[in-house]
Design an enzyme around this catalytic site. Structure first.
Site, mmCIF file in Angstrom:
data_model
loop_
_atom_site.group_PDB
_atom_site.id
_atom_site.type_symbol
_atom_site.label_atom_id
_atom_site.label_comp_id
_atom_site.label_asym_id
_atom_site.label_seq_id
_atom_site.Cartn_x
_atom_site.Cartn_y
_atom_site.Cartn_z
ATOM 1 N N ASP A 91 -16.904 -2.827 -1.921
ATOM 2 C CA ASP A 91 -15.535 -3.089 -2.377
ATOM 3 C C ASP A 91 -14.592 -3.312 -1.205
ATOM 4 O O ASP A 91 -13.458 -3.770 -1.402
ATOM 5 C CB ASP A 91 -15.025 -1.952 -3.264
ATOM 6 C CG ASP A 91 -15.118 -0.594 -2.593
ATOM 7 O OD1 ASP A 91 -16.248 -0.141 -2.371
ATOM 8 O OD2 ASP A 91 -14.074 0.009 -2.278
ATOM 9 N N ARG A 148 1.063 -5.270 3.296
ATOM 10 C CA ARG A 148 -0.110 -5.948 3.832
ATOM 11 C C ARG A 148 -0.101 -7.419 3.453
ATOM 12 O O ARG A 148 0.342 -7.793 2.357
ATOM 13 C CB ARG A 148 -1.388 -5.278 3.306
ATOM 14 C CG ARG A 148 -2.661 -5.842 3.908
ATOM 15 C CD ARG A 148 -3.833 -4.916 3.683
ATOM 16 N NE ARG A 148 -4.220 -4.824 2.288
ATOM 17 C CZ ARG A 148 -5.175 -4.012 1.834
ATOM 18 N NH1 ARG A 148 -5.820 -3.217 2.677
ATOM 19 N NH2 ARG A 148 -5.483 -3.975 0.551
ATOM 20 N N LYS A 193 0.847 -1.193 0.000
ATOM 21 C CA LYS A 193 0.000 0.000 0.000
ATOM 22 C C LYS A 193 0.882 1.242 0.000
ATOM 23 O O LYS A 193 1.880 1.312 0.708
ATOM 24 C CB LYS A 193 -0.913 0.003 1.223
ATOM 25 C CG LYS A 193 -1.985 -1.072 1.193
ATOM 26 C CD LYS A 193 -3.084 -0.819 2.213
ATOM 27 C CE LYS A 193 -3.950 0.362 1.822
ATOM 28 N NZ LYS A 193 -5.140 0.486 2.723
#
Length: 489
Positions: free
Chosen positions: A250, A174, A111
């Site tokens: 989402d 992540r 990320k």
């Protein structure tokens, strides 16, 4: 075994090209790792000492990849605050690769990796504040037994990023078994790509739920599995006072994981109708609405599956959500209240306890911990009342404790055994807002020590520690305003 020894099998990159775009991470300057999670390392079958800091920093800076990695940005869509948005996808993160471990595949997702074709008007960057928040959230949730994505490490870089203010840039590595979302299925439904949907869902089954392949209709069985796992996760959120803040479709995982930590927070002074998301003016994603939103999101997923599964069968499966949620929530709450056996009135007892906490805005987490010391006498009632900042003669408190004492008498275990059981599920350490902000401020000033120490506490939240100058356990002052966060958090 080191990072370079990880073996990658990038199944997502073998899907048709419409499912993703190949994107190289942007190289950030002056990157160094602030903290590395032993829990994250264990998910990759690695010892923390085997991870070379310079190698990890180069990976998190976007400067070097590990052998076998194939970075991609995934395409998906979703309903945001109830409105369908077709323009979504990985806008600031990249799936670097899918590592094969003893436990199964683990996505390594960077990320803050830079712009992608799905960034829209975003800059593709992440700030240190939001990266630390997600890093610690994964640690806290995993230790509480709540299904979640986690992270291997958080790193700061030399970039300056404009959000509400100019902030240090950062990246988060992540980890998750998969990043497959409800929004992936929605996108394929909107595209009328039935074969693409079938292929995606078959891959999820083969890679993550292989036992379902033997079902009469494996995709219907997968939907039932998603319902059951979503119910378990939402029940855990409710039992531990977690508010996600942005439950768009989402942000919903097909594996039932807590995904995409943005303006989340844990309840402190209990307010059932509260959401920390300042853009959610109507409270759509408030704490007490999360179960209903989860069902709404599952209904959207069901509609998306109608090209492959009979609509009536999908509706029948949806009927399983509320009973599964209630059963999972009851199990969690019985444990938190120290009840070893099930009784018909336990749901009422739990609801009345929460109503009591809400009426007085008592601290959600320390209330459960303090309740473990209750012994049914006047002295322990006064001690509990003082801890909760509730008058000892409050009629609702007196009535509830009498009902609780009567309920405890129906069980055979001792008060000491009950307290040990309660202490094993009621944390001393929860991810509170004020310590989190202090950790972020220290990290932004160049001191990662508080970050490490808080992460260590959150990883073993049920064990009290006397050492250390930091106060990780105190509730906010009674006159403190509710936490309000932006979606960039």
């Amino acid at each position: 075994m080191s990072l370079d020894d990880l073996r990658f099998d990038n199944s997502w990159a073998r899907l048709p090209e419409a499912f993703y775009r190949e994107v190289a991470p942007t190289a950030w300057r002056d990157t160094h790792v602030l903290d590395l999670s032993p829990l994250g390392a264990a998910q990759l079958d690695l010892e923390p000492a085997s991870i070379e800091p310079q190698r990890l920093a180069a990976l998190m800076a976007g400067r070097e990849l590990l052998p076998g990695m194939r970075p991609i940005a995934q395409k998906y869509t979703g309903h945001q605050f109830g409105t369908y948005n077709p323009a979504l996808g990985d806008g600031r993160g990249l799936l670097l690769g899918e590592a094969m471990t003893r436990q199964g595949p683990v996505d390594l997702h960077l990320k803050g990796a830079g712009q992608t074709p799905f960034s829209r008007f975003g800059d593709g960057r992440a700030v240190l504040r939001s990266s630390i928040r997600e890093y610690l959230a994964g640690e806290a949730m995993q230790a509480l037994g709540i299904p979640t994505t986690t992270a291997l490490a958080v790193a700061v870089n030399g970039e300056r990023v404009m959000r509400e203010r100019v902030e240090p840039g950062a990246t988060l590595l992540r980890l998750a078994p998969s990043h497959a979302r409800f929004g992936h299925v929605e996108w394929l439904y909107q595209q009328r790509d039935v074969e693409g949907m079938r292929r995606l869902l078959q891959q999820v089954i083969e890679r993550h739920r292989p036992a379902l392949a033997e079902a009469e209709n494996p995709i219907e069985a997968l939907f039932a599995d998603v319902i059951a796992r979503t119910a378990e996760t939402i029940a855990a959120w409710q039992a531990y006072g977690f508010v996600h803040g942005v439950m768009n479709t989402d942000n919903m995982s097909l594996l039932g994981l807590t995904l995409d930590y943005g303006p989340y927070a844990f309840q402190e002074r209990f307010r059932p109708g509260w959401t920390p998301n300042h853009t959610d003016a109507e409270g759509r994603y408030a704490y007490d609405r999360q179960p209903g939103v989860a069902l709404w999101n599952l209904m959207v997923l069901a509609q998306s599956l109608t090209p492959l599964v009979d609509a009536g069968r999908l509706r029948d499966r949806l009927d399983d959500f509320e009973p599964a949620l209630e059963a999972a929530y009851a199990r969690r709450m019985r444990a938190r209240l120290g009840l070893a056996e099930s009784r018909d009135d336990d749901a009422t007892l739990a609801a009345d306890w929460l109503s009591l906490l809400a009426r007085h805005e008592a601290d959600f987490h320390s209330a459960f911990r303090a309740l473990g010391a209750y012994r049914g006498d006047d002295e322990s009632r006064r001690q509990l009342a003082a801890h909760l900042e509730i008058p000892a003669d409050d009629p609702a408190l007196v009535a509830w404790l009498e009902a609780y004492r009567t309920r405890l008498e129906e069980e055979s275990r001792s008060a000491e055994t009950r307290q040990r059981a309660m202490d094993a599920v009621n944390p001393c350490y929860i991810l509170r807002h004020r310590p989190l902000q202090q950790v972020i401020a220290a990290a932004e000033a160049g001191d990662p020590g508080p970050l490490r120490r808080l992460r260590e506490r959150l990883a073993v939240p049920f064990v009290p520690h006397e050492d250390g100058a930091e106060d990780w356990t105190s509730p906010p002052p009674r006159d403190a305003p509710p936490v309000v966060l932006s979606c960039s958090s």
